[in-house]
Design an enzyme around this catalytic site. Structure first.
Site, short mmCIF file in Angstrom:
data_model
loop_
_atom_site.label_atom_id
_atom_site.label_comp_id
_atom_site.label_asym_id
_atom_site.label_seq_id
_atom_site.Cartn_x
_atom_site.Cartn_y
_atom_site.Cartn_z
N ARG A 56 32.31 19.58 36.97
CA ARG A 56 32.99 19.65 35.54
C ARG A 56 32.82 18.27 34.92
NH1 ARG A 56 33.23 23.66 37.17
NH2 ARG A 56 32.38 24.04 35.73
N ASN A 87 45.78 19.07 30.48
CA ASN A 87 44.37 19.08 31.23
C ASN A 87 43.23 17.94 31.58
OD1 ASN A 87 44.36 21.73 29.63
ND2 ASN A 87 43.38 20.20 27.00
N VAL A 88 42.57 17.89 32.70
CA VAL A 88 42.19 16.93 33.41
C VAL A 88 40.86 16.20 32.54
CG1 VAL A 88 43.17 17.88 35.68
CG2 VAL A 88 40.25 18.43 34.88
N HIS A 104 47.90 17.42 35.14
CA HIS A 104 46.88 17.74 36.77
C HIS A 104 46.16 16.28 36.91
CE1 HIS A 104 48.43 21.96 35.88
NE2 HIS A 104 49.66 21.91 36.44
N GLY A 170 46.93 25.79 23.00
CA GLY A 170 46.26 26.40 24.47
C GLY A 170 46.42 26.71 25.66
N THR A 171 47.30 26.96 25.56
CA THR A 171 47.85 26.64 27.72
C THR A 171 48.74 28.31 27.64
OG1 THR A 171 50.17 26.42 29.28
CG2 THR A 171 51.04 25.48 27.04
N SER A 172 48.52 29.25 28.91
CA SER A 172 48.82 30.60 28.83
C SER A 172 49.98 30.63 29.50
CB SER A 172 47.81 31.12 30.08
OG SER A 172 47.87 30.47 31.13
#
Ligand code: OAD
Length: 229
Positions: A56, A87-88, A104, A170-172
Site C-alpha cells: 500500500r 483514509n490512511v 484510522h 466516498g465512504t460506505s
C-alpha cells in the site's frame, strides 16, 4: 467563517488510482480483511500484514491528489474546513489541506509494539520482521485495525458537534465508530453526501445527495455552498 466539516473515505482517493475497500475490484475482494486489518490477523501472521501495508505504501508514493482533494483545499478560502478522514493515505496532506484528522492511522508512519508513544515517519519505505524501535520492540504499521480503539474519535466527535455544514465523501459508512460521527452533527446543520453509488446511509436525517465521483462532486458542492453563502 462557517465551519465546514468533511468526513472522507477511500472513495475520494479512487480517482488518484488507490483502490477502495468494498467496491467491485476493491481491496477486500483480494484480501481477507481480518487477516490483514485486524489485531488478531497481526498476531497470526505478522509477515503477511507487513507485506500488505508495504505494498500500500509503495503504491501511495506515486499517487497524486485529484480534484476532490484540491477542491477541499480551495474551500478553505471561504470556510473553516476540517477534514476527518478514514483514509490512511496522505493525499489530503499532499493537496495542502490544513486541518486533517486521521481516524484510522497513517500509512507513512509506523510505531513500536512495546511503546505506543514511539511513532516514526518512514515515508514510503518498507518494514520487515526484525525492524525495531529504539527500545528493541518490533515496529508495526501505524494503522487502527479492527479490534483496536480509535484514539482520534473523541477529537473528531468534538469537531463534528461544532459543524455549521457537514459533507460526507466516498465512504460506505459501514465501519464504526467512524460512521457514528453523523450522530454528533447538530440538528439543522445541512449534510451533503458525495458518492457515485447509493450509500446505505445510517443517517436519519435529510441529506443532499450529490451523485458524482469526488472530483466533480466537490466542484458541485463548492458551487452550492457559495450560492448559499
Ligand atoms: P468502502 O470501500 O467501504 O466505500 C467506498 C465508497 O466510496 C463507496 O460508497 C463507493 O461508492 C465510493 N466511491 C467509489 N468511487 C468513488 C469516487 N470516485 N468518488 C467518490 N466516491 C467513490 O471504503 P470506506 O468507507 O473508506 O478501515 O471504508 C471504511 C474503512 O473500512 C476503511 O477506513 C478501512 C476499511 O476496512 C481499516 O482498514 C481500519
Amino acid at each position: 467563517m462557517k465551519k465546514l466539516v468533511v468526513l472522507t473515505g477511500s472513495g475520494i482517493s479512487a480517482e488518484s488510482g488507490l483502490k477502495t475497500f468494498r467496491d467491485a475490484g476493491g481491496l477486500w475482494e483480494n484480501y481477507d480483511v481480518m487477516q490483514v486489518a485486524s489485531i488478531d490477523g497481526w498476531h497470526l501472521d505478522k509477515e503477511l500484514v507487513l507485506r500488505f501495508y508495504n505494498e500500500r505504501r509503495a503504491q501511495l508514493e506515486n499517487a497524486v491528489p485529484n480534484a476532490g482533494h484540491s477542491g477541499l483545499v480551495e474551500l478553505e478560502e471561504f470556510f473553516d474546513v476540517h477534514i476527518i478522514t478514514q483514509n490512511v493515505d496522505n493525499l489530503h496532506e499532499k493537496a495542502g489541506s490544513k486541518n486533517i484528522i486521521h481516524l484510522h492511522g497513517e500509512l507513512t508512519k509506523v510505531r513500536s509494539i512495546g511503546d505506543d508513544s514511539l511513532i516514526y515517519d518512514i515515508g514510503y519505505k518498507s518494514i520487515v520482521l526484525g525492524d525495531t524501535c529504539e527500545k528493541g520492540y518490533q515496529l508495526r504499521p501505524h494503522i487502527v485495525w479492527f479490534g483496536e480503539p480509535v484514539p482520534a474519535m473523541e477529537e473528531a466527535a468534538q469537531i463534528a458537534s461544532k459543524a455549521d455544514i457537514f459533507a460526507v465523501i466516498g465512504t460506505s459508512l459501514i465501519v464504526y465508530p467512524a460512521a457514528g460521527l453523523i450522530n454528533y452533527i447538530p440538528q439543522g446543520v445541512p449534510i451533503f453526501l458525495i458518492d457515485p453509488n447509493p450509500v446505505n446511509s445510517p443517517m436519519h436525517r435529510k441529506i443532499e445527495y450529490i451523485k458524482e465521483k469526488a472530483g466533480r462532486g466537490v466542484g458541485i458542492l463548492k458551487e452550492k455552498l457559495l450560492v448559499k453563502k
